[in-house]
Design a protein around this motif. Sequence first.
Motif, short mmCIF file in Angstrom:
data_model
loop_
_atom_site.label_atom_id
_atom_site.label_comp_id
_atom_site.label_asym_id
_atom_site.label_seq_id
_atom_site.Cartn_x
_atom_site.Cartn_y
_atom_site.Cartn_z
N GLU A 80 0.84 -1.20 0.00
CA GLU A 80 0.00 0.00 0.00
C GLU A 80 0.87 1.25 0.00
O GLU A 80 1.88 1.33 0.70
CB GLU A 80 -0.88 -0.01 1.24
N GLY A 81 0.49 2.21 -0.83
CA GLY A 81 1.24 3.46 -0.90
C GLY A 81 2.29 3.49 -2.00
O GLY A 81 2.80 4.56 -2.36
N ARG A 92 -4.94 9.68 -9.22
CA ARG A 92 -3.72 8.89 -9.01
C ARG A 92 -3.33 8.04 -10.22
O ARG A 92 -2.31 7.37 -10.20
CB ARG A 92 -3.92 7.98 -7.80
N ASP A 151 0.50 6.10 -5.21
CA ASP A 151 -0.07 6.04 -3.86
C ASP A 151 -1.17 4.97 -3.80
O ASP A 151 -2.32 5.25 -3.46
CB ASP A 151 -0.62 7.42 -3.47
N SER A 152 -0.83 3.77 -4.15
CA SER A 152 -1.83 2.71 -4.30
C SER A 152 -2.59 2.46 -2.99
O SER A 152 -2.04 2.55 -1.89
CB SER A 152 -1.17 1.43 -4.79
N LYS A 153 -3.88 2.17 -3.17
CA LYS A 153 -4.78 1.90 -2.05
C LYS A 153 -5.18 0.41 -2.08
O LYS A 153 -5.15 -0.23 -3.13
CB LYS A 153 -6.05 2.75 -2.17
N LEU A 154 -5.63 -0.07 -0.93
CA LEU A 154 -6.11 -1.46 -0.88
C LEU A 154 -7.23 -1.67 -1.89
O LEU A 154 -7.35 -2.74 -2.51
CB LEU A 154 -6.60 -1.80 0.53
N SER A 155 -8.04 -0.63 -2.09
CA SER A 155 -9.19 -0.74 -2.99
C SER A 155 -8.78 -0.78 -4.46
O SER A 155 -9.63 -1.01 -5.33
CB SER A 155 -10.14 0.44 -2.78
N ASP A 156 -7.51 -0.57 -4.75
CA ASP A 156 -7.04 -0.68 -6.14
C ASP A 156 -6.83 -2.13 -6.55
O ASP A 156 -6.59 -2.42 -7.73
CB ASP A 156 -5.72 0.08 -6.32
N SER A 157 -6.90 -3.05 -5.60
CA SER A 157 -6.75 -4.47 -5.93
C SER A 157 -7.85 -4.88 -6.89
O SER A 157 -9.04 -4.74 -6.58
CB SER A 157 -6.83 -5.32 -4.65
N ILE A 167 -2.92 -5.21 -3.80
CA ILE A 167 -2.30 -4.21 -2.93
C ILE A 167 -2.33 -4.78 -1.51
O ILE A 167 -3.39 -5.13 -1.00
CB ILE A 167 -3.03 -2.86 -2.97
N PRO A 178 -1.52 -4.60 2.65
CA PRO A 178 -1.39 -3.61 3.74
C PRO A 178 0.01 -3.64 4.33
O PRO A 178 0.72 -4.62 4.25
CB PRO A 178 -2.44 -4.07 4.75
#
Lengths: 112, 112
Positions: free
Chosen positions: A15-16, A59, A77-83, A110, A112
């Motif tokens: 993440e990130g 992003r 800045d990848s988020k968990l929701s980008d999975s 992604i 954590p």
Amino acid sequence: RKEVEQDPGPFNVPEGATVAFNCTYSNSASQSFFWYRQDCRKEPKLLMSVYSSGNEDGRFTAQLNRASQYISLLIRDSKLSDSATYLCVVNILGGGADGLTFGKGTHLIIQP
Amino acid sequence: EAQVTQNPRYLITVTGKKLTVTCSQNMNHEYMSWYRQDPGLGLRQIYYSMNVEVTDKGDVPEGYKVSRKEKRNFPLILESPSPNQTSLYFCASKQGARSEAFFGQGTRLTVV
């Protein structure tokens, strides 16, 4: 040779982080280009169109290289929701079909 | 709300029993198409239509029929389903040749 090729992954990214993946296409008559996002067992949804000059949406940045026949997607800045699975889609005019040709997708996870 | 609507969402049927999966779009799109998605094979086009009464085969048309009597509807017909037609099916529509596609929510079909 496949018309639209993508690395299937999976890409495991913390993440990130920033992640980028490419897609190559074989038909130089390709006219329009898209990135779709598909969550598990759900319908593909348009993430963004890809323009010759490149384009950005928050992003996400997409770029097109016609000379080398590839498009890219950058996620910052990848988020968990980008999975999800990201599908590269190319519109090829002519040839008798409705034009859309799909890559098999790149699976992004992604962590954590 | 602009959308593509498929029904049913889930269907379990027996070999040989005719079935129809409906697809309707409210965006006045010219193009409609059907895809099936199987693990490792990506999205494969079954049939497409560029306008009312104009349909054509995609990459995997065997065992399927379609019709386009009205602009908004594009049903998929399996006259005699077989287990190898067990798959996730998506209907899609788009406005023009270069346009992005909008997908229905999918129909998960199991043929036993």
